[in-house]
Enzyme design. Sequence first.
Site, PDB file in Angstrom:
ATOM      1  CE  LYS A  47      -3.145  -2.366   3.131  1.00 55.94           C
ATOM      2  NZ  LYS A  47      -3.436  -2.551   4.565  1.00 55.94           N
ATOM      3  N   GLY A  48       2.099   1.098   0.487  1.00 54.47           N
ATOM      4  CA  GLY A  48       2.933   2.264   0.755  1.00 54.47           C
ATOM      5  C   GLY A  48       3.183   3.169  -0.442  1.00 54.47           C
ATOM      6  CG  ASP A 107      14.495  -1.679   4.905  1.00 52.89           C
ATOM      7  OD1 ASP A 107      15.675  -1.847   5.208  1.00 52.89           O
ATOM      8  OD2 ASP A 107      13.603  -1.471   5.747  1.00 52.89           O
ATOM      9  CE  LYS A 135      14.795   3.155   6.859  1.00 52.98           C
ATOM     10  NZ  LYS A 135      14.181   2.221   7.829  1.00 52.98           N
ATOM     11  CG  ASP A 164       2.526   0.547   7.802  1.00 56.05           C
ATOM     12  OD1 ASP A 164       3.408   0.305   6.961  1.00 56.05           O
ATOM     13  OD2 ASP A 164       2.086  -0.328   8.575  1.00 56.05           O
ATOM     14  NE  ARG A 170      -0.594   1.625   5.178  1.00 57.25           N
ATOM     15  CZ  ARG A 170       0.440   0.833   4.860  1.00 57.25           C
ATOM     16  NH1 ARG A 170       1.440   1.304   4.153  1.00 57.25           N
ATOM     17  NH2 ARG A 170       0.452  -0.433   5.243  1.00 57.25           N
TER      18      ARG A 170
HETATM   19  C1  PRP Z   1       7.660  -2.095   2.229  1.00 58.76           C
HETATM   20  C2  PRP Z   1       7.968  -1.320   0.963  1.00 58.76           C
HETATM   21  C3  PRP Z   1       8.627  -2.339   0.079  1.00 58.76           C
HETATM   22  C4  PRP Z   1       9.315  -3.242   1.075  1.00 58.76           C
HETATM   23  C5  PRP Z   1      10.761  -2.842   1.146  1.00 58.76           C
HETATM   24  O1  PRP Z   1       6.430  -2.716   2.096  1.00 58.76           O
HETATM   25  O2  PRP Z   1       6.815  -0.780   0.369  1.00 58.76           O
HETATM   26  O3  PRP Z   1       7.701  -3.066  -0.690  1.00 58.76           O
HETATM   27  O4  PRP Z   1       8.724  -3.033   2.371  1.00 58.76           O
HETATM   28  O5  PRP Z   1      11.463  -3.686   2.008  1.00 58.76           O
HETATM   29  P1  PRP Z   1      12.693  -4.578   1.505  1.00 58.76           P
HETATM   30  O6  PRP Z   1      13.536  -3.702   0.623  1.00 58.76           O
HETATM   31  O7  PRP Z   1      13.389  -4.928   2.806  1.00 58.76           O
HETATM   32  O8  PRP Z   1      12.164  -5.775   0.799  1.00 58.76           O
HETATM   33  P2  PRP Z   1       5.615  -3.378   3.317  1.00 58.76           P
HETATM   34  O9  PRP Z   1       5.867  -4.857   3.309  1.00 58.76           O
HETATM   35  O10 PRP Z   1       5.920  -2.632   4.575  1.00 58.76           O
HETATM   36  O11 PRP Z   1       4.095  -3.169   2.870  1.00 58.76           O
HETATM   37  P3  PRP Z   1       3.185  -1.826   2.769  1.00 58.76           P
HETATM   38  O12 PRP Z   1       3.703  -1.050   1.568  1.00 58.76           O
HETATM   39  O13 PRP Z   1       1.800  -2.321   2.549  1.00 58.76           O
HETATM   40  O14 PRP Z   1       3.345  -1.052   4.059  1.00 58.76           O
END
Ligand code: PRP
Length: 180
Positions: A47-48, A107, A135, A164, A170
């Site tokens: 969703k982010g 990340d 990051k 979030d 969000r």
């Molecule tokens: C977050 C972000 C990426 C992922 C990055 O999504 O949107 O998809 O984490 O992390 P990584 O580089 O360590 O793989 P999240 O799983 O938090 O879902 P959301 O967008 O619904 O909050």
Amino acid sequence: MTKEKIVAEKIRVLLTEEEVNRRIGEVAAQINRDWAGKPLHLICVLKGGVFFMCELAKRLEGPVSLDFMSVSSYGSGTQSSGVVRIVKDLDEPLEGKNVLIVEDIIDSGRTLSYLIEILRRRNPANIELCTLLDKPERRVVQDVQVRYTCFTIPDEFVVGYGLDYDQKYRNLPYIGVVEF
Ligand code: PRP
């Protein structure tokens, strides 16, 4: 009787709404120059990514189409495992399209590395990655090439602009750091 402990987090502003919007404008201008009116197919990873995608798409000048995908990482906790399950797949095929994946944050890089591998098999003409936040200190998978980055940030827990903490915050119009 159980007593519920209510803990409120303090949010420190890392990037103001003005700073974020200005930077999205700069990145959109770069994309407009690079693609020079060619059609772009934006993929939002829910969703982010949704807030960023909307703000970015509004500033793109060539033909734009949008699609959405929802993935979930196997495993629990705050670390993604790298194996991604597609919860909601794209509606449209990618064959021959100029695909731009729009993410809120990269990340470890595990999610995007896996996702790009899956999407490449659908034969897009191009596949590029655009992220609001990066990051790099947290990167585990090194093969993720990010073409467009709005901000490189330190390893802090950030919320807002789509990101979030436990599904909260969000909707903040800025990027903040959660101070636990
Ligand atoms: C977050 C972000 C990426 C992922 C990055 O999504 O949107 O998809 O984490 O992390 P990584 O580089 O360590 O793989 P999240 O799983 O938090 O879902 P959301 O967008 O619904 O909050």
